[in-house]
Motif scaffolding. Sequence first.
Motif, PDB file in Angstrom:
ATOM      1  N   GLN A 704       0.765  -1.112  -0.127  1.00  0.00           N
ATOM      2  CA  GLN A 704      -0.099  -0.023  -0.138  1.00  0.00           C
ATOM      3  C   GLN A 704       0.935   1.419   0.062  1.00  0.00           C
ATOM      4  OE1 GLN A 704      -2.845  -1.940   3.109  1.00  0.00           O
ATOM      5  NE2 GLN A 704      -3.863   0.043   2.490  1.00  0.00           N
ATOM      6  N   ALA A 748      -8.133  -3.809  -6.829  1.00  0.00           N
ATOM      7  CA  ALA A 748      -8.839  -2.755  -6.286  1.00  0.00           C
ATOM      8  C   ALA A 748     -10.408  -3.421  -6.197  1.00  0.00           C
ATOM      9  CB  ALA A 748      -8.830  -1.247  -6.845  1.00  0.00           C
ATOM     10  N   ALA A 761      -9.133   1.543  -2.252  1.00  0.00           N
ATOM     11  CA  ALA A 761      -8.804   3.079  -2.759  1.00  0.00           C
ATOM     12  C   ALA A 761      -7.431   3.081  -3.036  1.00  0.00           C
ATOM     13  CB  ALA A 761      -9.145   4.218  -1.673  1.00  0.00           C
ATOM     14  N   ASP A 762      -6.367   2.608  -2.091  1.00  0.00           N
ATOM     15  CA  ASP A 762      -4.910   2.581  -2.556  1.00  0.00           C
ATOM     16  C   ASP A 762      -4.639   1.981  -3.696  1.00  0.00           C
ATOM     17  OD1 ASP A 762      -4.363   4.152  -0.220  1.00  0.00           O
ATOM     18  OD2 ASP A 762      -3.958   2.495   1.036  1.00  0.00           O
ATOM     19  N   ALA A 764      -6.442   1.547  -6.361  1.00  0.00           N
ATOM     20  CA  ALA A 764      -6.763   2.118  -7.652  1.00  0.00           C
ATOM     21  C   ALA A 764      -6.128   3.446  -7.673  1.00  0.00           C
ATOM     22  CB  ALA A 764      -8.543   2.602  -7.190  1.00  0.00           C
ATOM     23  N   ALA A 765      -5.667   4.302  -6.657  1.00  0.00           N
ATOM     24  CA  ALA A 765      -4.750   5.138  -6.830  1.00  0.00           C
ATOM     25  C   ALA A 765      -3.607   4.644  -7.304  1.00  0.00           C
ATOM     26  CB  ALA A 765      -4.527   5.918  -5.485  1.00  0.00           C
ATOM     27  N   ALA A 787     -10.531   6.025  -7.021  1.00  0.00           N
ATOM     28  CA  ALA A 787      -9.792   6.041  -5.523  1.00  0.00           C
ATOM     29  C   ALA A 787     -10.470   7.178  -4.814  1.00  0.00           C
ATOM     30  CB  ALA A 787      -8.533   6.320  -6.040  1.00  0.00           C
ATOM     31  N   GLN A 788     -10.774   8.354  -5.569  1.00  0.00           N
ATOM     32  CA  GLN A 788     -11.324   9.286  -4.666  1.00  0.00           C
ATOM     33  C   GLN A 788     -12.841   8.977  -4.528  1.00  0.00           C
ATOM     34  OE1 GLN A 788      -9.855  12.292  -4.047  1.00  0.00           O
ATOM     35  NE2 GLN A 788     -10.833  11.948  -2.475  1.00  0.00           N
ATOM     36  N   LEU A 802      -2.861   7.668  -2.126  1.00  0.00           N
ATOM     37  CA  LEU A 802      -4.049   8.649  -2.532  1.00  0.00           C
ATOM     38  C   LEU A 802      -3.241  10.029  -2.562  1.00  0.00           C
ATOM     39  CD1 LEU A 802      -6.880   7.409  -0.391  1.00  0.00           C
ATOM     40  CD2 LEU A 802      -7.139   7.811  -2.943  1.00  0.00           C
TER      41      LEU A 802
END
Length: 873
Positions: A704, A748, A761-762, A764-765, A787-788, A802
């Motif tokens: 991560q 993700a 989210a991590d 996806a970012a 992610a957002q 992020l």
Amino acid sequence: MFGNDPLTGRGAELTDIGRALGGDGKFSGAVIAGPAGVGKTRLAREVLARADAAGTRTKWVVGTESARPLPLGAFTGLIGDTGPNPMASVRNIVNSLVAQQQKDRVLVGVDDAHLLDGLSAHVVHLLAQSRGVRLVVTVRTGSSEPDAVTALWRDGLLTRLDLGPLSPSATHDLIEKSLDGPVDTRSAQRFWKLTGGNALFLRQLLKDQVAAERIRQVAGVWMWDENVAVSSSIGDVVGQQLGRLTPELALVVDTLSLCEPLQVDVLGELVNRADVAVAEQMHLITVERTDAGLFARLAHPLFGELRRATAGEMYLSTIRGRLSRRLAHDDRDMHRTVRRALLLLESDLEPDPELYLRSARFAMTLLDLELAERFSAAAAGCGVGEASSVQAMNMVLLGRGEQAEVVLRQLSEAGGGDQHQWATVRAANLIWMLGNPTEAWAILEGLAASDETPAELATRHAIEACVDAVSARCSVAAEKARAALASEDLPDFHAMMASVALVMALGAMGEVDDIGGVADRALARAATSFQASHMRFWFGSVHARACRLTGRIDDCVTSANLLADSAREVPGLAYANLAFLLGHAALVSGDLPRAAKLLHEALAGVEKHGVTTGLRPASCFALAETHAKLGEPEASMAALSEARQCVPVDYSFMHTGLSVATGWALAAGGALAEAVAAVQAGAVAAAERGQPTHELACLQAAVQWGDASGAPRARQLANSLDLPLANTIARHAESLSAGDGRGLLAVAGEYRESGDRATAADAAAQAAVAFSAGQEGKRGLYAAALAQELADECGGLCTPALRSPVVPVPFTGRQREIAELVAAGLSNRDIADRLVTSVRTVEGHVYRACRQVGAASRADLAAIMRAGPGRRP
């Protein structure tokens, strides 16, 4: 503290009133109707204050009893003397306000319209008919208002808004705004229950508790566990008639204040039944019909608090005694038995030690350990020998390790048939309450050297399994725990100990097949056991940790919620354990604000009760991670510092938690290299201890934070463990290593499906960065948006992944590390000292990083890093 008089929980009502005042021609405003104290005036005042701030001219008119006999009494402040022709004054008022409306918007507030005299009510009605002036009118329900007021909503001139009490959540918000700090959930619920959500009662009751120091801050959380402080002000607010009761009516109210609800037939044997009917007619009590008959209770919860605060103790003791005698044959369940025992304990009757002892066990089953302590002490005071054993067990459950050690040592050395069992309980107390598994092991070795019955062997194995579990000897712990649970003679306390050890071991080894069954059997046994009932929430936390380690997030959340629903009220230390359980579930599922609130409540409970169990370090671990994920490095580091001070030396099973918490706190502060090193060391140690899921947790954290060096080891673990989570982590590391945006996006999705929104989210970012580096701009924007979205669902997630900007060429490792430290607020000199390099080198990296993301300055770079991929500053 109370000066700002916050308006809370009325957002929907403000919107409805604003719509009615919007000038669409349908209505000329709104009538706010409701009982006394719900906040009608406060809401109307807020509407006028907002209108005034927006440039609207406002007028405030109040109906009062004193002005009611006067023609146009409510408007004397606007017109002075009405003169010989009141009707001319009516026309003057209306014409004046309508004329003002033609120049500027005019909003008239009319408070307590039910108290208006006839002509004043007529003015209000004419203003509403004019469709020019806007009106906000308050009316108390249940009163006899003038016809002209009733016609306001009956004729469709004003929309009527019935204002109810504050909801439990709005009550909680109002208390926190008034105290300017977090309030634990139990205290907020208590305020709501006592006031019924009545805003007026709530504000006064809260002021009384603060003034009397009954509600205090503990570890930053306001907690109210003391008796209710009542003042003359609350008496004036709630019910002035309580001070003018006849002795007969007072007896009705006082009897119910000590025991409610009560069957009307039972109450009628203790007081005059005719007085019960009068009390109902005077709205002092309410009577409701159920399948079991008629039941009476006080009309308002605060009535009982007010009467008990003013009545004499001898008088109340006599009533309690009469109640206890009458309820002697009503022990149909534990609650009734405990209620009768408490009445007897606080009465003027002779004690009943057997009832006290039985009620002590029942109170333990019902989670009220403080009450159980009172009952067992009373039984011991009457010379009941068995009471000391109940006291000892209760001390263990209360977390009073030192006190329990003194008593348990005596019981285990006193001889007799229970000596072996008490020695094992003493060992358990040393392990869990005093953090001393070494001394516990010495006791258990001594027992092993003696002649043991099969039942005694099982009790020893149950506690030995705990020593093995905390020492991270997982396979041995599981073997002994299973052997102990196979015994039909295993006491409930020891069965819970063996279940704790077994779930810890199975979770660490990744053997998920048996975990659910073990948990179900343990919790079913605990529900009816005075020895084990209080441990259900602690066990739930152990089970939740095993669920997280093995990737079963939904099971973790479901189990936590079911346990929360398993008890009507959760007092004292039990609530601290429950708050941790729910907070941990919120953390792993990505509800970070709720996690922070509950975990702080758990830590406050630990502080309040002065316990030395593993609940304190576990709460600190979770808080360090929660605050780190919220982008709050100082709070994260503070939680970590406290955790380091309270982790027992021999608690090897906690070392992984400490490593991960350390990593998150460092990552939140921008020290990514140090964070990765912390979890890498934790992974090596977990591998040496034979804890593959602990090792996976460390590898996942490193990934991560952008480190994919553990990909080969993650794949080895995935191949040896039958866990979907292990494969997901391995794919995560491999995709990150290869810069594979599609792989990261798929990962993700897998995290999200499992319930872990924060890690999703991590990933996806990281996918957004990988897509951008591969010149796949549209995919990068999609991944950044995802992610957002996930970060927002988590309540403001702000992790290193992020904070990584989406640029055509991603940062190098050192550039990113320095950019993170810039975002954390470190100066170039601080960064140079931390990384053992020169200031000039740091300045060069900062310059190149700024050019890479289009930042005009160091401050812009920090803002871009904090904004993340979905929110460009």
